[in-house]
Structures are given as C-alpha cells and as structure tokens.
Design a protein around this motif. Structure first.
Motif, PDB file in Angstrom:
ATOM      1  N   GLU A 152     -29.963  -7.828   1.468  1.00  0.00           N
ATOM      2  CA  GLU A 152     -28.864  -7.115   2.102  1.00  0.00           C
ATOM      3  C   GLU A 152     -28.328  -5.963   1.261  1.00  0.00           C
ATOM      4  O   GLU A 152     -28.217  -6.069   0.039  1.00  0.00           O
ATOM      5  CB  GLU A 152     -27.701  -8.081   2.392  1.00  0.00           C
ATOM      6  CG  GLU A 152     -27.943  -9.034   3.534  1.00  0.00           C
ATOM      7  CD  GLU A 152     -28.783 -10.238   3.160  1.00  0.00           C
ATOM      8  OE1 GLU A 152     -29.041 -11.079   4.037  1.00  0.00           O
ATOM      9  OE2 GLU A 152     -29.196 -10.348   1.982  1.00  0.00           O
ATOM     10  N   PRO A 189     -16.355 -15.313   8.680  1.00  0.00           N
ATOM     11  CA  PRO A 189     -17.204 -14.120   8.741  1.00  0.00           C
ATOM     12  C   PRO A 189     -17.590 -13.787  10.169  1.00  0.00           C
ATOM     13  O   PRO A 189     -17.631 -14.661  11.043  1.00  0.00           O
ATOM     14  CB  PRO A 189     -18.425 -14.513   7.901  1.00  0.00           C
ATOM     15  CG  PRO A 189     -18.474 -16.010   7.998  1.00  0.00           C
ATOM     16  CD  PRO A 189     -17.038 -16.458   8.052  1.00  0.00           C
ATOM     17  N   SER A 226     -22.003  -6.205   4.969  1.00  0.00           N
ATOM     18  CA  SER A 226     -23.383  -6.358   4.498  1.00  0.00           C
ATOM     19  C   SER A 226     -24.359  -6.001   5.605  1.00  0.00           C
ATOM     20  O   SER A 226     -24.065  -6.180   6.788  1.00  0.00           O
ATOM     21  CB  SER A 226     -23.636  -7.776   3.987  1.00  0.00           C
ATOM     22  OG  SER A 226     -23.728  -8.688   5.069  1.00  0.00           O
ATOM     23  N   TRP A 273     -20.375 -11.198  12.615  1.00  0.00           N
ATOM     24  CA  TRP A 273     -21.600 -10.407  12.527  1.00  0.00           C
ATOM     25  C   TRP A 273     -21.934  -9.787  13.878  1.00  0.00           C
ATOM     26  O   TRP A 273     -21.489 -10.249  14.924  1.00  0.00           O
ATOM     27  CB  TRP A 273     -22.778 -11.237  12.001  1.00  0.00           C
ATOM     28  CG  TRP A 273     -23.320 -12.266  12.952  1.00  0.00           C
ATOM     29  CD1 TRP A 273     -22.888 -13.554  13.096  1.00  0.00           C
ATOM     30  CD2 TRP A 273     -24.388 -12.100  13.901  1.00  0.00           C
ATOM     31  NE1 TRP A 273     -23.620 -14.199  14.059  1.00  0.00           N
ATOM     32  CE2 TRP A 273     -24.537 -13.326  14.569  1.00  0.00           C
ATOM     33  CE3 TRP A 273     -25.206 -11.040  14.244  1.00  0.00           C
ATOM     34  CZ2 TRP A 273     -25.505 -13.520  15.566  1.00  0.00           C
ATOM     35  CZ3 TRP A 273     -26.167 -11.222  15.233  1.00  0.00           C
ATOM     36  CH2 TRP A 273     -26.312 -12.456  15.874  1.00  0.00           C
ATOM     37  N   ARG A 274     -22.701  -8.723  13.807  1.00  0.00           N
ATOM     38  CA  ARG A 274     -23.229  -8.051  14.985  1.00  0.00           C
ATOM     39  C   ARG A 274     -24.602  -7.500  14.621  1.00  0.00           C
ATOM     40  O   ARG A 274     -24.977  -7.481  13.444  1.00  0.00           O
ATOM     41  CB  ARG A 274     -22.314  -6.911  15.446  1.00  0.00           C
ATOM     42  CG  ARG A 274     -22.254  -5.759  14.457  1.00  0.00           C
ATOM     43  CD  ARG A 274     -21.309  -4.655  14.890  1.00  0.00           C
ATOM     44  NE  ARG A 274     -21.792  -3.934  16.049  1.00  0.00           N
ATOM     45  CZ  ARG A 274     -22.592  -2.870  15.995  1.00  0.00           C
ATOM     46  NH1 ARG A 274     -23.006  -2.407  14.810  1.00  0.00           N
ATOM     47  NH2 ARG A 274     -22.973  -2.255  17.085  1.00  0.00           N
ATOM     48  N   ALA A 275     -25.335  -7.062  15.605  1.00  0.00           N
ATOM     49  CA  ALA A 275     -26.645  -6.452  15.350  1.00  0.00           C
ATOM     50  C   ALA A 275     -26.816  -5.235  16.248  1.00  0.00           C
ATOM     51  O   ALA A 275     -26.292  -5.189  17.365  1.00  0.00           O
ATOM     52  CB  ALA A 275     -27.773  -7.455  15.597  1.00  0.00           C
ATOM     53  N   ARG A 286     -28.671  -6.361  10.984  1.00  0.00           N
ATOM     54  CA  ARG A 286     -27.711  -7.456  11.138  1.00  0.00           C
ATOM     55  C   ARG A 286     -26.556  -7.140  10.193  1.00  0.00           C
ATOM     56  O   ARG A 286     -26.711  -7.169   8.967  1.00  0.00           O
ATOM     57  CB  ARG A 286     -28.339  -8.801  10.790  1.00  0.00           C
ATOM     58  CG  ARG A 286     -27.348  -9.982  10.893  1.00  0.00           C
ATOM     59  CD  ARG A 286     -27.939 -11.253  10.334  1.00  0.00           C
ATOM     60  NE  ARG A 286     -26.925 -12.285  10.187  1.00  0.00           N
ATOM     61  CZ  ARG A 286     -26.779 -13.320  11.016  1.00  0.00           C
ATOM     62  NH1 ARG A 286     -27.576 -13.451  12.046  1.00  0.00           N
ATOM     63  NH2 ARG A 286     -25.822 -14.209  10.802  1.00  0.00           N
ATOM     64  N   GLN A 287     -25.417  -6.837  10.767  1.00  0.00           N
ATOM     65  CA  GLN A 287     -24.247  -6.407  10.005  1.00  0.00           C
ATOM     66  C   GLN A 287     -23.236  -7.549   9.952  1.00  0.00           C
ATOM     67  O   GLN A 287     -22.768  -8.000  10.999  1.00  0.00           O
ATOM     68  CB  GLN A 287     -23.631  -5.167  10.640  1.00  0.00           C
ATOM     69  CG  GLN A 287     -24.609  -4.004  10.760  1.00  0.00           C
ATOM     70  CD  GLN A 287     -24.087  -2.889  11.649  1.00  0.00           C
ATOM     71  OE1 GLN A 287     -23.104  -3.054  12.365  1.00  0.00           O
ATOM     72  NE2 GLN A 287     -24.739  -1.743  11.594  1.00  0.00           N
ATOM     73  N   SER A 288     -22.929  -8.000   8.763  1.00  0.00           N
ATOM     74  CA  SER A 288     -21.970  -9.097   8.576  1.00  0.00           C
ATOM     75  C   SER A 288     -20.722  -8.569   7.889  1.00  0.00           C
ATOM     76  O   SER A 288     -20.799  -7.695   7.018  1.00  0.00           O
ATOM     77  CB  SER A 288     -22.590 -10.222   7.745  1.00  0.00           C
ATOM     78  OG  SER A 288     -23.755 -10.730   8.370  1.00  0.00           O
TER      79      SER A 288
END
Length: 205
Positions: A79, A144, A197, A146-148, A182-184
């Motif tokens: 990441e 947390p 990340s 997340w999205r993608a 993949r954005q966290s």
C-alpha cells in the motif's frame, strides 16, 4: 506482493524524494503509523516478527528501522500511505509514502489541503469539497472505511506520475488495461491523523 514490493523499492532507490515526504510537525503521526502497521502485520498470514526484523511473504527479512519509518514500511507493505492532519478548516497532506501514483505527483500535493490537492479534478466544486471534508472529520478510531475505483488505462505501469500541467490522457472503454485502487481510510488514536492508504492492482482487460 513480490513484484510490487520489488518495483516500489527500485523506484525509491532511484528517486526517494518523489516517493517519500514528511513535513515538519508530522513526525509523531508517521511514528504512530509505523507502530500501527507493525501491529497489524502480526495478525496477517505470511508475516512474522522476530526481534528487530520482519520476515515477509516473499521470504525477505526486513530490518526494522524506526528512524526511517516510511522507508521501512515501503519494504513491508504494497500500500501507498498518505498522512492527513487537520490544520484549520481542512485536512492537509503532511506526509506520504507514494510508490504508485495514479496521475499525480507528491511534490505538487505535499503540504497542501484537500481542496488544493483536488484542483485538477473536474467537478470538484465547493459542494463536493465540503462533503469530502465532512467525511474526513467523521472518520472514527477503530472504524476504518474503504472504497474502490475502476479506471481504464492505456499504460499498465504502476508508476503513473503526471503533473497538473501535463495530466494523464483519459482512457476509453477500449483501453487495454484496468487499474483499480482499494482506498482505505482510518484514524490513528494518539495523533488523530487520518491515514489514506491505496492498494493498486492492474490487469489486462
């Protein structure tokens, strides 16, 4: 994992300032992020920690060096890691480990608030900026998110640095590669910094 880590370390060896930056005052947040990720790795299959080193899924032994936290993390995780801290009314990018940028450069974004960072993004108006800021304000410790995304690219290279003056040509539905991030997003409990990340995957369409 093996190939991405090797490529990230090669890029950093060639031009570290393009990939690692820490602004004055962000050191405590970076230190906390370093400890946070090391704790997370203890719970992941393929990693084992023995004293001052970590054995990785590809068999490498990485010496832990808290004096160079982002460089050490670059050798451990795929990441990219962006540290954002609230300064005034906005979160500012105060530190980053950026191996695989998707059409941006660290030098143009580091030290700037979210609104300035997103200047080149079409339709990123005041309304969207306010919603994004509310999102960052609302991130809670221990929860947390997340999205993608999914974008078409002509070029499969992981390293896609483009300046604001020379933006990436936008891909079409017929572009041969699919790039997904993949954005966290999570908050560190001690410094209150928000971590963004990015884990990047590129495949042939």
């Amino acid at each position: 994992y093996n190939a991405q880590i090797a490529e990230k370390l090669r890029l950093i060896a060639e031009n570290a300032p393009a990939h690692i930056a820490v602004t004055k005052g962000a050191e405590a947040a970076v230190e906390e992020l370093y400890g946070f990720i090391l704790d997370e790795l203890k719970r992941l299959d393929g990693f084992s920690q023995d004293g001052d080193s970590v054995t990785c899924p590809d068999g490498r032994s990485v010496a832990l060096d808290p004096s160079h936290p982002l460089e050490t993390l670059a050798a451990l995780v795929q990441e990219d890691l962006c540290v954002l801290q609230k300064h005034g009314d906005e979160h500012v990018l105060t530190a980053a480990l950026l191996g695989f940028p998707a059409a941006w450069t660290l030098s143009e974004k580091i030290g700037h608030p979210l609104t300035r960072i997103h200047v080149p993004v079409h339709h990123y108006d005041a309304s969207i900026a306010a919603r994004v800021q509310r999102f960052f304000d609302g991130v809670q410790v221990g929860r947390p998110l997340w999205r993608a995304n999914l974008l078409r690219y002509q070029n499969p290279e992981l390293y896609q640095a483009h300046s604001e003056a020379n933006p990436r040509p936008v891909g079409s539905v017929n572009s041969p590669y699919i790039r997904s991030e993949r954005q966290s997003v999570f908050r560190l409990p001690k410094t209150d910094a928000v971590i963004f990340s990015i884990k990047t995957v590129v495949i042939k369409a």
